[in-house]
Design a protein around this motif. Structure first.
Motif, mmCIF file in Angstrom:
data_model
loop_
_atom_site.group_PDB
_atom_site.id
_atom_site.type_symbol
_atom_site.label_atom_id
_atom_site.label_comp_id
_atom_site.label_asym_id
_atom_site.label_seq_id
_atom_site.Cartn_x
_atom_site.Cartn_y
_atom_site.Cartn_z
ATOM 1 N N SER A 88 15.820 57.161 38.639
ATOM 2 C CA SER A 88 14.577 56.408 38.782
ATOM 3 C C SER A 88 13.352 57.317 38.759
ATOM 4 O O SER A 88 12.295 56.930 38.261
ATOM 5 N N ILE A 89 13.502 58.530 39.287
ATOM 6 C CA ILE A 89 12.378 59.470 39.313
ATOM 7 C C ILE A 89 12.157 60.096 37.942
ATOM 8 O O ILE A 89 11.025 60.165 37.448
ATOM 9 N N ARG A 129 13.503 59.097 34.931
ATOM 10 C CA ARG A 129 13.376 58.065 33.894
ATOM 11 C C ARG A 129 13.930 58.524 32.545
ATOM 12 O O ARG A 129 13.480 58.080 31.494
ATOM 13 N N GLY A 178 10.982 59.015 48.220
ATOM 14 C CA GLY A 178 10.129 59.536 47.157
ATOM 15 C C GLY A 178 10.146 58.666 45.920
ATOM 16 O O GLY A 178 9.105 58.428 45.294
ATOM 17 N N ALA A 179 11.326 58.168 45.538
ATOM 18 C CA ALA A 179 11.427 57.297 44.366
ATOM 19 C C ALA A 179 10.682 55.988 44.587
ATOM 20 O O ALA A 179 10.045 55.459 43.672
ATOM 21 N N TYR A 180 10.754 55.465 45.796
ATOM 22 C CA TYR A 180 10.053 54.219 46.119
ATOM 23 C C TYR A 180 8.538 54.407 45.994
ATOM 24 O O TYR A 180 7.840 53.561 45.434
ATOM 25 N N ALA A 181 8.033 55.533 46.515
ATOM 26 C CA ALA A 181 6.597 55.792 46.437
ATOM 27 C C ALA A 181 6.139 55.957 44.987
ATOM 28 O O ALA A 181 5.101 55.435 44.586
ATOM 29 N N LEU A 182 6.918 56.672 44.180
ATOM 30 C CA LEU A 182 6.550 56.851 42.773
ATOM 31 C C LEU A 182 6.620 55.531 42.001
ATOM 32 O O LEU A 182 5.805 55.285 41.107
ATOM 33 N N LEU A 183 7.582 54.704 42.341
ATOM 34 C CA LEU A 183 7.745 53.432 41.631
ATOM 35 C C LEU A 183 6.530 52.531 41.844
ATOM 36 O O LEU A 183 6.133 51.789 40.940
ATOM 37 N N GLU A 184 5.933 52.586 43.026
ATOM 38 C CA GLU A 184 4.767 51.757 43.307
ATOM 39 C C GLU A 184 3.502 52.282 42.645
ATOM 40 O O GLU A 184 2.584 51.510 42.375
ATOM 41 N N LYS A 185 3.452 53.589 42.350
ATOM 42 C CA LYS A 185 2.233 54.172 41.783
ATOM 43 C C LYS A 185 2.239 54.242 40.263
ATOM 44 O O LYS A 185 1.203 54.166 39.632
ATOM 45 N N ARG A 186 3.409 54.395 39.664
ATOM 46 C CA ARG A 186 3.501 54.586 38.231
ATOM 47 C C ARG A 186 3.360 53.266 37.472
ATOM 48 O O ARG A 186 3.620 52.209 38.006
#
Length: 290
Positions: free
Chosen positions: A201-202, A204, A280-288
């Motif tokens: 997920s990070i 991709r 960390g993956a959750y935070a990136l998923l919300e921002k990207r």
């Protein structure tokens, strides 16, 4: 010659007001409107993971590796060892050879569960159907962890029972050894696969994430083998102690070193690392952007 007409006086626009009640009092939509929840996302991810060919192939190869290598190793030992030399052996430990190679299949499936959707562009459809991105990642994690744990546990139990039957002269494993050699090792491998899902997920990118995870599994032990300098002795020891192969062997009380993780420590270490990566993956998923 005609006389020009005076301009017509301007009148205010009428102030229309809708009648009280529904505009279509007799219409009822045939499509039920249901508030979505995590259960819907779980159902969707379960449909995905069981309907793609990669799941059947990777899990099928995993079972063949674990069962085939586990039974093969026990058979060779039983055929070439006498009863006296087997008395101190833990028959469950011979299943670790197949499980170590089988982790590559679980890692691959974990990465593909998330990264393949980014490669095909299917992730846009997924996020359109479920705009709550954290719910999508949570559903993928739950479904994958359940599948990986059940398949690993089934294979580990089958190999354990067969190895105990093959190695008649070996000592009988204790209850804790049975628990660690079946449930404990299955939880550890399922968490390792879940970490791969999060890395997918990070990153991709399927190939990149699989390469990273293979490096995480094999690189520390390989690097430590080539550290000949005495000044690097402490680093070499740490790399061996916390390498994935050594942590797998801890579940069978056969650690490569006298110090380092013991008992259930590898499970807690993997749980902490996976939880941090998931955050960390959750935070990136919300921002990207998708």
């Amino acid at each position: 010659m005609s006389t020009p007409q005076p301009p017509m006086p301007q009148t205010a626009a009428p102030n229309w007001q809708a009648a009280p009640g529904s505009s279509f009092p007799t219409y009822t939509s045939p499509i039920p409107v249901v508030r979505t929840h995590l259960g819907h996302a779980l159902s969707s991810e379960w449909t995905k993971i069981r309907s793609v060919r990669s799941t059947m192939w990777t899990l099928g190869v995993f079972v063949l590796l674990v069962v085939g290598i586990g039974l093969g190793a026990a058979s060779l030992v039983a055929a070439n060892s006498d009863e006296a030399s087997l008395r101190s052996e833990n028959p469950l430990a011979f299943g670790s050879f197949g499980l170590l190679l089988g982790t590559m299949c679980i890692i691959t499936l974990g990465v593909l569960t998330t990264a393949s959707e980014y490669g095909t562009g299917m992730i846009r459809t997924t996020m359109t159907a479920c705009p709550t991105r954290g719910r999508v990642l949570t559903a993928k994690a739950i479904v994958f962890f359940a599948v990986a744990f059940v398949v690993t546990l089934s294979s580990a139990v089958l190999v354990a029972l067969a190895d105990v039957a093959l190695l008649e002269g070996a000592r009988d494993p204790s209850g804790e050894e049975w628990l660690k050699g079946t449930v404990g090792i299955s939880l550890f491998i399922a968490l390792l696969g879940l970490l791969s899902l999060v890395v997918g997920s990070i990153i991709r990118h399927s190939a990149g994430a699989i390469t990273i995870m293979i490096g995480v599994v094999l690189a520390p032990l390989v690097i430590a083998m080539f550290m000949f300098s005495q000044s690097l002795e402490d680093l070499q020891q740490a790399l061996i102690e916390y390498s994935i192969p050594n942590q797998l062997s801890v579940f069978y009380s056969q650690s490569l070193t006298e110090s380092g993780p013991s008992g259930w420590d590898p499970l807690w270490i993997m749980l902490g690392v996976t939880a941090a990566a998931f955050a960390g993956a959750y935070a990136l998923l919300e921002k990207r952007d998708v």
